[in-house]
Design a protein around this motif. Structure first.
Motif, PDB file in Angstrom:
ATOM      1  N   GLU A  75      37.187  92.719  32.303  1.00  0.00           N
ATOM      2  CA  GLU A  75      36.175  92.312  31.278  1.00  0.00           C
ATOM      3  C   GLU A  75      34.892  91.977  31.774  1.00  0.00           C
ATOM      4  N   ASN A 111      40.931  90.093  32.905  1.00  0.00           N
ATOM      5  CA  ASN A 111      39.714  89.130  32.982  1.00  0.00           C
ATOM      6  C   ASN A 111      38.872  89.861  33.846  1.00  0.00           C
ATOM      7  N   GLN A 171      32.784  95.098  33.019  1.00  0.00           N
ATOM      8  CA  GLN A 171      32.425  95.723  31.850  1.00  0.00           C
ATOM      9  C   GLN A 171      30.925  94.958  31.204  1.00  0.00           C
ATOM     10  N   ALA A 172      31.220  93.694  31.156  1.00  0.00           N
ATOM     11  CA  ALA A 172      30.208  92.817  30.749  1.00  0.00           C
ATOM     12  C   ALA A 172      28.995  92.935  31.512  1.00  0.00           C
TER      13      ALA A 172
END
Length: 93
Positions: free
Chosen positions: A80, A77, A83-84
């Motif tokens: 992610e 999580n 990266q976002a």
């Protein structure tokens, strides 16, 4: 020897008193109770050890893998989200 130091059987007063104390019912019951308490304590220690063994192995088999998996999920999580934020896309909900 004087009469007060030795009885008719040749034992001293101290020897007769300690002999009568050692053979008294109170001492016998106390020794028996101590022996029974030691036996109960040993059984309690044994069963406590068995319970600790069962709890420990259950923890290792069931709980530790769950903790590891939850940690992996948390790291995924976080990755992610990183990266976002780098790509400029809104974080997943």
């Amino acid at each position: 020897m004087s009469a007060w130091k030795h009885g008719s059987d040749g034992q001293g007063i101290l020897s007769r008193v300690s002999s009568s104390i050692a053979n008294s019912p109170v001492v016998y019951r106390s020794k028996k109770a101590a022996g029974e308490a030691a036996t109960v304590g040993k059984k309690l220690l044994w069963s406590t050890g068995r319970a600790a063994w069962i709890a420990g192995t259950t923890f290792l088999v069931l709980i530790v893998p769950l903790i590891i998996e939850m940690d992996r999920e948390q790291q995924l999580n976080e990755l992610e989200l990183q990266q976002a934020s780098i790509l400029g896309t809104p974080p997943p909900k």
